[in-house]
Enzyme design. Structure first.
Site, PDB file in Angstrom:
ATOM      1  N   ASP A  22       0.949  -1.290   0.074  1.00  9.99           N
ATOM      2  CA  ASP A  22      -0.004  -0.035   0.188  1.00  9.99           C
ATOM      3  C   ASP A  22       1.032   1.296   0.031  1.00  9.99           C
ATOM      4  OD1 ASP A  22      -2.029   2.003   0.261  1.00  9.99           O
ATOM      5  OD2 ASP A  22      -2.300   1.560   2.579  1.00  9.99           O
ATOM      6  N   ASN A  24      -0.267   4.496  -0.546  1.00  8.89           N
ATOM      7  CA  ASN A  24      -0.629   5.849  -0.020  1.00  8.89           C
ATOM      8  C   ASN A  24      -1.455   5.731   1.434  1.00  8.89           C
ATOM      9  OD1 ASN A  24      -2.757   4.264  -1.027  1.00  8.89           O
ATOM     10  ND2 ASN A  24      -3.824   5.902  -2.214  1.00  8.89           N
ATOM     11  N   ASP A  26      -4.015   3.764   2.677  1.00  8.00           N
ATOM     12  CA  ASP A  26      -5.361   3.526   2.816  1.00  8.00           C
ATOM     13  C   ASP A  26      -5.941   2.048   3.251  1.00  8.00           C
ATOM     14  OD1 ASP A  26      -4.910   2.296   0.593  1.00  8.00           O
ATOM     15  OD2 ASP A  26      -6.366   3.501  -0.813  1.00  8.00           O
ATOM     16  N   ASP A  30      -1.972  -1.225  -4.113  1.00  6.13           N
ATOM     17  CA  ASP A  30      -2.089  -0.432  -5.216  1.00  6.13           C
ATOM     18  C   ASP A  30      -1.113  -0.301  -6.506  1.00  6.13           C
ATOM     19  OD1 ASP A  30      -0.183   1.495  -4.248  1.00  6.13           O
ATOM     20  OD2 ASP A  30      -1.689   1.951  -2.695  1.00  6.13           O
ATOM     21  N   ASP A 201      -9.112 -15.022 -17.906  1.00  3.15           N
ATOM     22  CA  ASP A 201     -10.033 -15.651 -16.625  1.00  3.15           C
ATOM     23  C   ASP A 201     -11.115 -16.173 -17.043  1.00  3.15           C
ATOM     24  OD1 ASP A 201     -10.796 -15.134 -13.625  1.00  3.15           O
ATOM     25  OD2 ASP A 201     -12.617 -14.527 -14.638  1.00  3.15           O
ATOM     26  N   GLU A 269       6.192 -10.677 -29.287  1.00 10.46           N
ATOM     27  CA  GLU A 269       5.877 -11.957 -28.493  1.00 10.46           C
ATOM     28  C   GLU A 269       4.860 -11.883 -27.529  1.00 10.46           C
ATOM     29  OE1 GLU A 269      10.119 -14.514 -28.792  1.00 10.46           O
ATOM     30  OE2 GLU A 269       9.669 -12.911 -27.017  1.00 10.46           O
TER      31      GLU A 269
HETATM   32  C1  GLC Z   1     -11.702 -16.817 -11.914  1.00 13.59           C
HETATM   33  C2  GLC Z   1     -10.838 -15.934 -10.608  1.00 13.59           C
HETATM   34  C3  GLC Z   1     -11.689 -15.892  -9.523  1.00 13.59           C
HETATM   35  C4  GLC Z   1     -12.986 -15.211  -9.843  1.00 13.59           C
HETATM   36  C5  GLC Z   1     -13.526 -15.734 -10.958  1.00 13.59           C
HETATM   37  C6  GLC Z   1     -14.763 -15.124 -11.419  1.00 13.59           C
HETATM   38  O1  GLC Z   1     -11.598 -18.059 -11.407  1.00 13.59           O
HETATM   39  O2  GLC Z   1      -9.483 -16.543 -10.573  1.00 13.59           O
HETATM   40  O3  GLC Z   1     -10.951 -15.206  -8.636  1.00 13.59           O
HETATM   41  O4  GLC Z   1     -13.698 -15.145  -8.885  1.00 13.59           O
HETATM   42  O5  GLC Z   1     -12.664 -16.290 -12.233  1.00 13.59           O
HETATM   43  O6  GLC Z   1     -14.275 -14.075 -12.335  1.00 13.59           O
HETATM   44 CA    CA Z   2      -3.342   2.163  -1.453  1.00  7.54          CA
END
Ligand code: GLC
Ligand code: CA
Length: 535
Positions: A22, A24, A26, A30, A201, A269
């Site tokens: 962190d 800053n 909070d 970040d 994801d 790449e």
């Molecule tokens: C993937 C991510 C997980 C998230 C899910 C829904 O599995 O790694 O953290 O909750 O997708 O986006």
């Molecule tokens: Ca922060």
């Protein structure tokens, strides 16, 4: 000079930005916090960082609920901070992988807000999966979200929308060309800003089939799909074969298009790694065919027991399946969705397994904090933030334990992570596990990781395949040893609770714990430990 692409046998360090550092005060990590610690990252000997999402988000699911994929959430900084992070990483010869979340948006995304304001059948609703209720008023099917509770939420005019995850994460309709066009724009946006690749994801989830069909065991299926729910592996595998919304053929067309986009950046790449937990395991290889993505995560080690037969199978299968499409495997012991490896299999075992895995061909992923041997954080229910915890009324505790911020320095919590109260509490019990302390202790997990990654680079990257030396599965005597040779290195892991003799030749160059003795021409490997020998 090695002309292999940078990602081929890379070590990639996963940073969960909210928990890293962190800058800053909070209480939340970040982007400038990450930038300020890049020297530490570089000193680990890794090649790249993968940043979990830092985009505009109401943060209902740790930023995997994206409201604007082409901007930075103020809690993490701004676009200038992202650009600076990339520049500083590149200065240190570290590549940067961004996380892209194509299965769903946040309900705060302008598209979903527009869909809510539009009529059934409108083009705004066509970007998501909106359906009418059944005649009796129930949702279109019985699917259970991966975070628990129904996969459907009703809107004002009575229609339901599909969300495989939280109700704030409406699934996108990838049959609609506008969706791909928008994602290609996002990919280009980040490539133009300098990123070197993407972690995709829920890469296996984009295409849905049979959206109006019920599943015979929706709750079992939802549990089977969660890394943080323990389940008998036969039961899990049987359920995983029945998922109606993952791993449909149509996803591959998307990745073929994306591959062309990546390759159009000549000289860059650009790589992509799929989060595609699919079954049977051979299906994962489809994501890494020559005209698709570069890597696919192997989830086996996130759940595998510390057992020689199990680990032999995982390694053997992963290497040989990937070889059928000319790809190399990936290895991960921890991530932000699973219990930390030290808590799951034990501290010494976690070190032994890491050293075993660092010798293998392919790419290894290290989740920040894993190098310290961090366990899962001990949390009170009142600390928890994972939507799973809320959607299961606390029955499943969720993934927060793996997401507790990193302890950097000093004697009292929050150990230099922040000057404020951290977003998840850091236990005072982590005092000996700070980066500062571990740097000062040559026997620490941190030094093991640094040394191992250096040796891996020196002797193993590009060294080709492995030859098994010890494994109960191919005629050798011992259940407690698992051993292979690769290039000039022999790797021996002793999984048992007592020291074990082996014939490995060569000079000891690293051991994950304890000391290796020589006896009658044999080497004695300490209990729950891995050693590397150089010939
Ligand atoms: C993937 C991510 C997980 C998230 C899910 C829904 O599995 O790694 O953290 O909750 O997708 O986006
Ligand atoms: Ca922060």
């Amino acid at each position: 000079m090695n002309s292999s692409p940078w990602w081929k046998e890379a070590t990639i360090y996963q940073i969960y930005p909210r928990s890293f550092f962190d800058s800053n005060g909070d209480g939340e990590g970040d982007l400038p916090g990450v930038t300020s610690k890049l020297d530490y990252v570089k000193s680990l000997g890794v090649d790249a960082i993968w940043l979990s999402p830092f985009y505009t988000s109401p943060n209902k699911d740790g930023g995997y609920d994206v409201a604007n994929p082409r901007d930075v959430d103020p809690r993490f900084g701004n676009l200038e901070d992202a650009r600076e992070l990339i520049t500083q990483a590149h200065k240190r010869d570290l590549r940067v992988i961004a996380d892209i979340v194509p299965n769903h948006f946040s309900d705060q995304h302008e598209w979903f807000q527009a869909a809510l304001k539009s009529k059934r059948g409108s083009k705004e609703r066509e970007r998501f999966h909106f359906y009418d209720a059944n005649e009796d008023g129930t949702p279109p099917n019985n699917w259970i979200s991966l975070f628990g509770g129904p996969s459907w939420t009703q809107v004002e005019d009575g229609q339901f929308y599909l969300h495989l995850f939280d109700s704030s994460q409406p699934d996108l309709n990838w049959e609609n060309p506008e969706v791909n066009a928008d994602f290609e724009k996002t990919l280009r946006f980040w490539i133009d800003l300098g990123v070197d690749g993407f972690r995709i994801d829920v890469a296996h989830g984009l295409i849905k089939e049979d959206v109006l069909t019920n599943h015979p065991d929706p709750q079992g299926l939802s549990n089977a799909l969660r890394l943080d729910v323990a389940m008998d592996s036969e039961e899990r595998n049987a359920l995983l074969l029945t998922v109606p919304y993952f791993d449909r053929q149509g996803v591959h067309e998307i990745y073929r298009k994306w591959r062309k986009l990546f390759d159009s950046y000549t000289g860059r790449e650009i790589m992509a790694v799929a989060e595609a937990w699919v079954h049977p395991p051979v299906n994962a290889t489809r994501y890494v065919r020559a005209d698709e993505l570069h890597q696919v995560f192997n989830f086996d080690l996130l759940t595998a027991e510390f057992d020689s037969d199990v680990l032999f199978d995982v390694v053997e299968r992963s290497i040989s399946l990937n070889a059928t499409v000319n790809a190399l495997p990936t290895w991960a012991l921890s991530n932000h969705d699973s219990p930390r490896v030290a808590s799951r299999i034990g501290d010494e075992q976690a070190r032994a397994l890491a050293l075993f895995v660092f010798g293998l061909p392919g790419s290894t992923y290290v989740f920040a904090g894993q190098e310290l041997g961090l366990p899962d954080g001990q949390l009170q229910d009142s600390d928890r933030q994972d939507p799973t915890f809320f959607r299961t009324n606390g029955a499943i505790k969720g993934r927060d334990g793996a997401r507790v911020p990193l302890p950097w320095s000093g004697d009292t919590t929050p150990f230099g992570f922040s000057t404020a109260k951290p977003w998840l509490p850091i236990s005072q019990g982590w005092k000996d596990l700070t980066i500062e302390n571990e740097l000062a202790d040559p026997k620490s997990s941190l030094h093991l990781y640094k040394n191992a990654l250096e040796l891996r680079k020196e002797f193993l990257v590009g060294a080709g395949g492995i030859t098994w030396l010890e494994s109960s599965q191919h005629g050798h005597k011992s259940d407690s040893l698992l051993s292979y040779s690769r290039g000039s290195i022999t790797v021996v892991m002793n999984l048992s609770d007592s020291a074990a003799e082996c014939d490995a030749a060569g000079k000891l160059i690293i051991v994950s714990g304890g000391t290796v003795d020589a006896r009658d021409g044999k080497k004695v490997i300490p209990a729950r430990s891995t050693a590397w020998f150089l010939t």
